[in-house]
Design a protein around this motif. Structure first.
Motif, PDB file in Angstrom:
ATOM      1  N   VAL A 317      -0.366   2.303   7.275  1.00  0.00           N
ATOM      2  CA  VAL A 317       0.219   1.042   6.807  1.00  0.00           C
ATOM      3  C   VAL A 317      -0.899   0.153   6.279  1.00  0.00           C
ATOM      4  O   VAL A 317      -2.080   0.390   6.530  1.00  0.00           O
ATOM      5  CB  VAL A 317       0.984   0.302   7.929  1.00  0.00           C
ATOM      6  N   SER A 318      -0.514  -0.877   5.571  1.00  0.00           N
ATOM      7  CA  SER A 318      -1.477  -1.804   4.992  1.00  0.00           C
ATOM      8  C   SER A 318      -2.189  -2.597   6.096  1.00  0.00           C
ATOM      9  O   SER A 318      -1.553  -2.992   7.082  1.00  0.00           O
ATOM     10  CB  SER A 318      -0.767  -2.774   4.055  1.00  0.00           C
ATOM     11  N   ILE A 320      -2.994  -5.575   5.951  1.00  0.00           N
ATOM     12  CA  ILE A 320      -2.340  -6.893   6.003  1.00  0.00           C
ATOM     13  C   ILE A 320      -1.157  -6.857   6.961  1.00  0.00           C
ATOM     14  O   ILE A 320      -0.903  -7.832   7.692  1.00  0.00           O
ATOM     15  CB  ILE A 320      -1.880  -7.337   4.600  1.00  0.00           C
ATOM     16  N   LEU A 321      -0.426  -5.745   6.988  1.00  0.00           N
ATOM     17  CA  LEU A 321       0.719  -5.631   7.901  1.00  0.00           C
ATOM     18  C   LEU A 321       0.242  -5.641   9.351  1.00  0.00           C
ATOM     19  O   LEU A 321       0.864  -6.300  10.207  1.00  0.00           O
ATOM     20  CB  LEU A 321       1.494  -4.345   7.608  1.00  0.00           C
ATOM     21  N   ILE A 322      -0.861  -4.945   9.625  1.00  0.00           N
ATOM     22  CA  ILE A 322      -1.419  -4.958  10.990  1.00  0.00           C
ATOM     23  C   ILE A 322      -1.856  -6.370  11.353  1.00  0.00           C
ATOM     24  O   ILE A 322      -1.622  -6.845  12.470  1.00  0.00           O
ATOM     25  CB  ILE A 322      -2.593  -3.973  11.097  1.00  0.00           C
ATOM     26  N   CYS A 324      -0.593  -9.131  10.195  1.00  0.00           N
ATOM     27  CA  CYS A 324       0.621  -9.924  10.436  1.00  0.00           C
ATOM     28  C   CYS A 324       1.198  -9.640  11.822  1.00  0.00           C
ATOM     29  O   CYS A 324       1.686 -10.563  12.497  1.00  0.00           O
ATOM     30  CB  CYS A 324       1.662  -9.626   9.355  1.00  0.00           C
ATOM     31  N   LEU A 325       1.141  -8.387  12.261  1.00  0.00           N
ATOM     32  CA  LEU A 325       1.611  -8.051  13.607  1.00  0.00           C
ATOM     33  C   LEU A 325       0.770  -8.749  14.670  1.00  0.00           C
ATOM     34  O   LEU A 325       1.294  -9.261  15.670  1.00  0.00           O
ATOM     35  CB  LEU A 325       1.569  -6.534  13.809  1.00  0.00           C
TER      36      LEU A 325
END
Length: 434
Positions: A317-318, A320-322, A324-325
């Motif tokens: 996954v990106s 950025i997604l990590i 955001c999590l």
């Protein structure tokens, strides 16, 4: 039993102790010491306690904590903090929403002196809530402005949040202070923008204040000159490289004392109160830091941070997604934990992940501190909400929480802007270093 299971049980035990209202520092220290004893030995645990306590106590960089706290306490005792509000009041108090905006500006200015969100909310609440009540401001808006404005205390430097983050992650305190300047100003401007939007949509919630003459405006600005000089010299000195953060703290505290004596507002009794408050706050910060340095070795022995880091970085996954999590975790934790507790609990776990993903640690520090700010007004803990309630007991708690929701959403917007445009935080420290 595996080390990972022992580590997970330790984290659960820590959360349980916090729920039972055990002081944060003691809860962290107990879990750290017991965990190291189980995973290594009691001799190792005692050795870590002795060595880390001495190392932190002899860390010269931590002198910034008592000096900046003393500077803020002197400003409070001498009434300089009110001068900030009076200046903003004189300049914009006559427009709709002006008194609430003056409160936010006053909080921002006071934050640049004391670095404490609670102190900012308490001081400005005492000064401004009565004025807004006198001019029939909506209790929701006035309480929300004070509670949200107070959160600027741990974003605008000097900030104890940045100092603790720097010690936990071995980053530069000076770079973090500079990184917090523009995001702090951005958040302040966004708060004011929302106040003016609300005053336009609901004019009855934020009536215009009294007109002020040019002479009154000039007198207001003149009264704020001492504080503005201290802010410009300390932050400007760090930016230009004239002062280190420790030297800037000493200059700021010294100037606050000189101005207080010159105005004949700094009595021996006031000096004693400021010193007592400084000692109490500094001791609290130091105990939390020592406890954190007991928890970190325990988590390292449990291999939880390493395993979590390998798991997250291995996901397809990106980054950025990590990110955001991770930020979502902070937002949720902010509803239940105090800010410093979150830093101590999460940095050993999340910081290695952020580093491995290639994110700038200085920028991440600013984003994390912004997330901690949100926790200060998030229900059900929201300590700034209860500070406002203590200052204005006639305002219902549900009205205060209702009033802070728009400001909380504004903070989400500020976080999105920081993630989208990291240079907002990095331009000043990068300019200084280059």
């Amino acid at each position: 039993m595996s080390s990972e299971i022992i580590g997970a049980l330790g984290i659960l035990a820590l959360l349980l102790l916090m729920v039972l209202r055990i002081p944060v520092a003691f809860a962290i220290a107990v879990v750290g010491l017991v965990g190291i004893t189980i995973l290594d030995s009691s001799t190792s645990a005692m050795s870590v306690l002795a060595s880390e306590s001495f190392t932190l106590a002899s860390n010269a960089d931590l002198i910034v904590v008592p000096l900046f706290i003393l500077m803020g306490n002197i400003a409070t005792e001498t009434g300089m903090s009110r001068k900030l509000y009076d200046a903003a009041y004189a300049l914009i108090g006559s427009v709709r929403g002006g008194l609430a905006s003056a409160t936010v500006i006053g909080c921002a200015g006071f934050a640049a002196l004391c670095g404490s969100s609670v102190a900012s909310a308490l001081t400005m609440g005492k000064v401004s809530l009565a004025e807004m009540r006198r001019f029939n401001y909506s209790p929701k808006l006035s309480a929300g402005a004070v509670a949200a404005g107070g959160t600027l205390g741990i974003l605008i430097p000097p900030s104890t949040g940045f100092v603790i983050y720097a010690i936990l992650t071995e980053q530069s305190i000076g770079r973090l202070f500079l990184a917090g300047v523009l995001p702090g100003i951005l958040l302040c401007v966004l708060f004011i923008a929302w106040i003016f939007v609300q005053s336009y949509l609901k004019p009855e919630s934020a009536p215009a204040g009294p007109k002020t003459t040019w002479r009154e405006k000039g007198d207001g600005l003149l009264g704020a000159v001492p504080i503005l000089m201290i802010i410009l010299l300390t932050i400007g000195g760090i930016y230009t490289g004239i002062f280190s953060p420790v030297e800037a703290a000493a200059v700021g505290a010294g100037l606050a004392i000189v101005f207080g004596m010159a105005m004949r507002k700094l009595s021996l009794k006031a000096t004693w109160r400021a010193a007592q408050s400084t000692l109490t706050t500094t001791s609290t910060v130091m105990i939390i830091l020592i406890a954190a340095h007991l928890l970190n070795p325990f988590l390292a022995l449990s291999h939880i941070p390493q395993n979590l880091g390998h798991f997250l970085t291995g996901l397809d996954v990106s980054p950025i997604l990590i990110l955001c999590l991770i930020l979502a975790c902070y937002v949720v934790l902010g509803c239940f934990l105090e800010g410093f507790s979150m830093l101590v609990l999460t940095m050993p776990i999340f910081f290695p992940v952020i580093s491995s993903l290639g994110f700038d640690p200085i920028w991440f520090g600013v984003v994390v501190v912004l997330a901690l700010e949100m926790g200060l007004i998030s229900p059900p803990v929201g300590i700034n909400v209860f500070i406002v309630k203590s200052v204005a007991p006639d305002i219902r708690l549900q009205d205060i929480f209702s009033g802070i929701i728009p400001f909380w959403l504004v903070m989400i917007l500020a976080m999105v802007l920081l993630v989208a445009f990291p240079q907002i935080a990095l331009i000043l420290p990068d300019t200084m270093m280059n």
